[in-house]
Design an enzyme around this catalytic site. Structure first.
Site, PDB file in Angstrom:
ATOM      1  N   ARG A 139       0.837  -1.212   0.000  1.00 46.70           N
ATOM      2  CA  ARG A 139       0.000   0.000   0.000  1.00 46.70           C
ATOM      3  C   ARG A 139       0.868   1.256   0.000  1.00 46.70           C
ATOM      4  O   ARG A 139       0.518   2.265  -0.618  1.00 46.70           O
ATOM      5  CB  ARG A 139      -0.947  -0.018   1.208  1.00 46.70           C
ATOM      6  CG  ARG A 139      -1.987   1.099   1.144  1.00 46.70           C
ATOM      7  CD  ARG A 139      -3.049   0.945   2.212  1.00 46.70           C
ATOM      8  NE  ARG A 139      -2.500   1.044   3.558  1.00 46.70           N
ATOM      9  CZ  ARG A 139      -3.174   0.776   4.668  1.00 46.70           C
ATOM     10  NH1 ARG A 139      -4.445   0.383   4.605  1.00 46.70           N
ATOM     11  NH2 ARG A 139      -2.619   0.900   5.847  1.00 46.70           N
ATOM     12  N   LYS A 142      -2.606   6.619   1.338  1.00 46.67           N
ATOM     13  CA  LYS A 142      -2.421   7.035   2.735  1.00 46.67           C
ATOM     14  C   LYS A 142      -1.456   8.213   2.747  1.00 46.67           C
ATOM     15  O   LYS A 142      -0.271   8.064   3.072  1.00 46.67           O
ATOM     16  CB  LYS A 142      -1.909   5.858   3.565  1.00 46.67           C
ATOM     17  CG  LYS A 142      -2.185   6.010   5.050  1.00 46.67           C
ATOM     18  CD  LYS A 142      -2.050   4.686   5.762  1.00 46.67           C
ATOM     19  CE  LYS A 142      -2.018   4.841   7.271  1.00 46.67           C
ATOM     20  NZ  LYS A 142      -3.274   5.311   7.849  1.00 46.67           N
ATOM     21  N   GLU A 155     -15.827   6.709   5.014  1.00 50.49           N
ATOM     22  CA  GLU A 155     -14.880   6.385   6.083  1.00 50.49           C
ATOM     23  C   GLU A 155     -15.439   6.765   7.454  1.00 50.49           C
ATOM     24  O   GLU A 155     -16.229   7.695   7.578  1.00 50.49           O
ATOM     25  CB  GLU A 155     -13.579   7.181   5.901  1.00 50.49           C
ATOM     26  CG  GLU A 155     -12.772   6.828   4.683  1.00 50.49           C
ATOM     27  CD  GLU A 155     -11.814   5.677   4.926  1.00 50.49           C
ATOM     28  OE1 GLU A 155     -12.075   4.824   5.795  1.00 50.49           O
ATOM     29  OE2 GLU A 155     -10.809   5.632   4.218  1.00 50.49           O
TER      30      GLU A 155
HETATM   31  C1  LIG Z   1      -8.477   6.814   6.532  1.00 49.57           C
HETATM   32  C2  LIG Z   1      -8.236   5.434   7.025  1.00 49.57           C
HETATM   33  N1  LIG Z   1      -9.113   4.461   6.689  1.00 49.57           N
HETATM   34  C3  LIG Z   1      -8.928   3.189   7.095  1.00 49.57           C
HETATM   35  C4  LIG Z   1      -7.845   2.820   7.876  1.00 49.57           C
HETATM   36  C5  LIG Z   1      -7.668   1.397   8.281  1.00 49.57           C
HETATM   37  O1  LIG Z   1      -6.661   0.789   7.519  1.00 49.57           O
HETATM   38  P1  LIG Z   1      -5.838  -0.420   8.104  1.00 49.57           P
HETATM   39  O2  LIG Z   1      -6.815  -1.487   8.463  1.00 49.57           O
HETATM   40  O3  LIG Z   1      -4.943  -0.853   6.996  1.00 49.57           O
HETATM   41  O4  LIG Z   1      -5.123   0.083   9.295  1.00 49.57           O
HETATM   42  C6  LIG Z   1      -6.918   3.798   8.265  1.00 49.57           C
HETATM   43  C7  LIG Z   1      -5.776   3.458   9.121  1.00 49.57           C
HETATM   44  O5  LIG Z   1      -4.756   3.091   8.655  1.00 49.57           O
HETATM   45  C8  LIG Z   1      -7.110   5.125   7.812  1.00 49.57           C
HETATM   46  O6  LIG Z   1      -6.236   6.076   8.159  1.00 49.57           O
END
Ligand SMILES: Cc1ncc(COP(=O)(O)O)c(C=O)c1O
Length: 345
Positions: free
Chosen positions: A85, A187, A223
């Protein structure tokens, strides 16, 4: 103030905040190549004031955790997915990606170096690992950097939303987090800067965080703050938003597999319309930091949607949580390839 050390720290009392462990990983990209990464003892990084990270937001990051198992081992949950990612995020911002194998190796190295900071089994705490990449160097015009720093710090953390599996209440924001063809699936730092105001307004009113709707039609859930959303439908399906502007959560894909393979449920990524909320029996937020946080209620303007009795975790959410956390802490057998042990010797 005396510095916190692994001997003085209160493992059961940790919030989600920064503690300097004294060892970070850093690698530098210059003249077309990455330096061999090394452990550095300072939390400070000295870079040019003209670095694109300061002005044009050329930054992306990751978040994952190291877990202490019952027999004292330390293990990582799917770090290869974070590596993938981060490469996607870097490419979206025209940054030099840090290579996948080097990323995974660096995560193992920094955890090993900070092994004494990995909280004990059953303390409820973990070691949060924060890899980040930024564009540096002397750039004034709007363009990508030629030089990059890849760094990782670690810090012991407790739960992100306090109260464990106690349902939290969320407020739907009028603000958008990301545009339809923008950077929502990456991200990148700018997404979080853009979401802070919505989060503050929600927290000021006593909610755990803001929920964002799809920016184009404002009819669908996207989200939950910095976590993905899921719901359990009245006919016992696990559903979660499908959208190009949400972060592809590693926890989400893991829970889809767990729901299908271990709970025998149908699990789908699909549009989740606001008007469907009243038909769901359970809802939750999922992510590395949030783990699984049950949602007690969601407020949208005049409407308040309550899930279950709004006070207690639902039975499906509870089972998903037990499987996920059991896998992460080594109490439940993990699907092939999900767990990597950190070699300490
Ligand atoms: C905006 C956002 N959505 C979702 C997630 C959840 O992603 P993950 O399960 O890979 O931590 C995160 C955290 O990383 C995030 O910052």
């Amino acid at each position: 103030m005396t510095a916190i050390t692994p001997d003085t720290i209160q493992w059961n009392d940790l919030g989600f905040s920064y503690i300097d462990t004294g060892k970070s990983f850093r690698a530098y990209f210059k003249d077309g190549q990455w330096s061999e990464g090394q452990i550095e003892s300072s939390k400070y990084i000295s870079i040019s004031e003209a670095s694109p990270v300061f002005h044009y937001g050329q930054s992306c990051f990751e978040g994952l955790k190291a877990y202490r198992t019952q027999n004292g081992d330390i293990q990582l949950f799917r770090p290869d997915k974070n590596a993938d990612r981060m490469i996607d995020s870097a490419e979206r911002l025209l940054m030099e990606p840090y290579p996948k194998e080097a990323f995974i190796e660096a995560v193992h190295k920094i955890v090993k170096e900070n092994a004494e900071w990995v909280p004990p089994y059953e303390s409820g705490a973990t070691l949060y690992i924060r890899p980040f990449l930024m564009g540096v160097g002397d750039i004034v015009g709007v363009k990508p950097a030629d030089e990059y720093i890849f760094s990782i710090f670690v810090t012991p953390v407790g739960p992100y939303f306090k109260g464990g599996l106690k349902p939290a209440n969320f407020l739907i924001s009028d603000y958008d987090r990301a545009a339809p063809n923008g950077t929502g699936a990456a991200k990148v730092g700018g997404n979080y800067a853009a979401g802070n105001l919505a989060g503050k307004l929600a927290k000021d009113q006593g909610y755990a965080d803001a929920i964002f709707l799809d920016p184009a039609t404002k009819t669908k859930i996207e989200e939950v703050g910095s976590a993905n959303f899921f719901a359990i439908t009245a006919d016992n399906r696990f559903i979660t938003p499908k959208s190009p502007s949400i972060l592809p959560s590693i926890t989400k894909y893991s829970l889809i597999d767990i729901a299908r393979e271990r709970l025998g449920m149908e699990a789908v990524e699909t549009d989740v319309y606001l008007e469907e909320l009243s038909g769901f029996s359970e809802a939750g937020a999922m992510g590395t930091a949030a783990v699984i946080t049950p949602i007690g209620s969601i407020v949208h303007g005049e409407h308040r949607y309550v899930f279950g009795n709004g006070q207690e975790v639902g039975s499906v959410t509870q089972r998903l949580y037990s499987e996920l956390v059991g896998i992460q802490f080594g109490d439940v057998v993990a699907p092939e390839g999900w767990i990597q042990k950190v070699k300490l010797g």
